[in-house]
Every structure is written in C-alpha cells, then in structure tokens.
Scaffold this motif. Structure first.
Motif, PDB file in Angstrom:
ATOM      1  N   ARG A  65       3.421   3.747 -12.870  1.00  0.00           N
ATOM      2  CA  ARG A  65       2.030   4.007 -12.497  1.00  0.00           C
ATOM      3  C   ARG A  65       1.916   4.465 -11.050  1.00  0.00           C
ATOM      4  N   ILE A  66       2.657   3.820 -10.168  1.00  0.00           N
ATOM      5  CA  ILE A  66       2.652   4.231  -8.759  1.00  0.00           C
ATOM      6  C   ILE A  66       3.159   5.664  -8.654  1.00  0.00           C
ATOM      7  N   GLU A 123      -2.096   5.404   1.777  1.00  0.00           N
ATOM      8  CA  GLU A 123      -2.363   4.073   2.334  1.00  0.00           C
ATOM      9  C   GLU A 123      -3.682   3.523   1.786  1.00  0.00           C
ATOM     10  N   SER A 124      -4.692   4.346   1.775  1.00  0.00           N
ATOM     11  CA  SER A 124      -6.006   3.931   1.279  1.00  0.00           C
ATOM     12  C   SER A 124      -5.963   3.612  -0.214  1.00  0.00           C
ATOM     13  N   GLU A 125      -5.314   4.463  -0.972  1.00  0.00           N
ATOM     14  CA  GLU A 125      -5.230   4.293  -2.434  1.00  0.00           C
ATOM     15  C   GLU A 125      -4.540   2.989  -2.812  1.00  0.00           C
ATOM     16  N   MET A 175       9.471  13.258  -4.265  1.00  0.00           N
ATOM     17  CA  MET A 175      10.191  12.079  -4.758  1.00  0.00           C
ATOM     18  C   MET A 175      10.539  11.121  -3.623  1.00  0.00           C
ATOM     19  N   GLN A 176      10.845  11.630  -2.451  1.00  0.00           N
ATOM     20  CA  GLN A 176      11.090  10.750  -1.306  1.00  0.00           C
ATOM     21  C   GLN A 176       9.815   9.996  -0.935  1.00  0.00           C
ATOM     22  N   ILE A 177       8.692  10.667  -1.026  1.00  0.00           N
ATOM     23  CA  ILE A 177       7.414  10.017  -0.740  1.00  0.00           C
ATOM     24  C   ILE A 177       7.150   8.933  -1.776  1.00  0.00           C
ATOM     25  N   VAL A 178       7.382   9.231  -3.057  1.00  0.00           N
ATOM     26  CA  VAL A 178       7.200   8.234  -4.118  1.00  0.00           C
ATOM     27  C   VAL A 178       8.078   7.015  -3.836  1.00  0.00           C
ATOM     28  N   GLU A 179       9.341   7.235  -3.497  1.00  0.00           N
ATOM     29  CA  GLU A 179      10.264   6.128  -3.224  1.00  0.00           C
ATOM     30  C   GLU A 179       9.765   5.273  -2.064  1.00  0.00           C
ATOM     31  N   ARG A 180       9.245   5.921  -1.038  1.00  0.00           N
ATOM     32  CA  ARG A 180       8.728   5.197   0.123  1.00  0.00           C
ATOM     33  C   ARG A 180       7.523   4.335  -0.263  1.00  0.00           C
ATOM     34  N   VAL A 181       6.638   4.887  -1.084  1.00  0.00           N
ATOM     35  CA  VAL A 181       5.446   4.139  -1.514  1.00  0.00           C
ATOM     36  C   VAL A 181       5.852   2.970  -2.405  1.00  0.00           C
TER      37      VAL A 181
END
Length: 86
Positions: A10-11, A54-56, A74-80
């Motif tokens: 989901r994230i 951050e807000s989401e 994908m790097q952004i997804v991994e970080r989140v």
C-alpha cells in the motif's frame, strides 16, 4: 500475505501514485528505475515531493534524508517504507 507485506504494498502504491501524478506524462507509465530528474524533476520538485510524502504518511525526514532529483522512484519508495516502519 502478512499484514506487514500488505502495508508495504500500500505504501509503495501510494508513493508511486504521488510521483506519477507529479512526474509522469498523462497516459504514460512512470518509469520507476530512472532518476526522477530524467522525468523532469529538479531539486525544488524533489523537496516538494518530500514534503507531500511527509504530509501523506505523517512522517518527517531530516534535511539529509530529503529526496534528491538523482533518486529513482524505487529508491524513494524504499526510503518511505523504511521511515514508516520505524
């Protein structure tokens, strides 16, 4: 599938949706394996994407953790995912 696995999916889907809304051309899929600067993002766009994520997800990244235009989706997804899991 475990609850944790479902949460990660989901994230991932939500982060990619945010990125696609901001970076992909209408009707074209988001290429998750190229730096977002190749999709037209600059450093200001990367900062805005960081703040939107951050807000989401009600998380906060330190200045040195903010997204950069050289990162892939994908790097952004991994970080989140890593930040949400903390």
């Amino acid at each position: 599938m475990s609850a944790a696995g479902t949460t990660v999916i989901r994230i991932r889907e939500r982060v990619l949706s945010i990125l696609a809304d901001e970076l992909a051309h209408p009707g074209e899929p988001l290429d998750v394996n190229v730096p977002i600067n190749t999709l037209g993002a600059d450093s200001l766009d990367a900062i805005e994407l960081t703040m939107e994520v951050e807000s989401e997800f009600k998380i906060s990244f330190s200045d040195d953790e903010w997204f950069t235009a050289e990162m892939t989706a994908m790097q952004i997804v991994e970080r989140v995912v890593a930040k949400v899991a903390k």
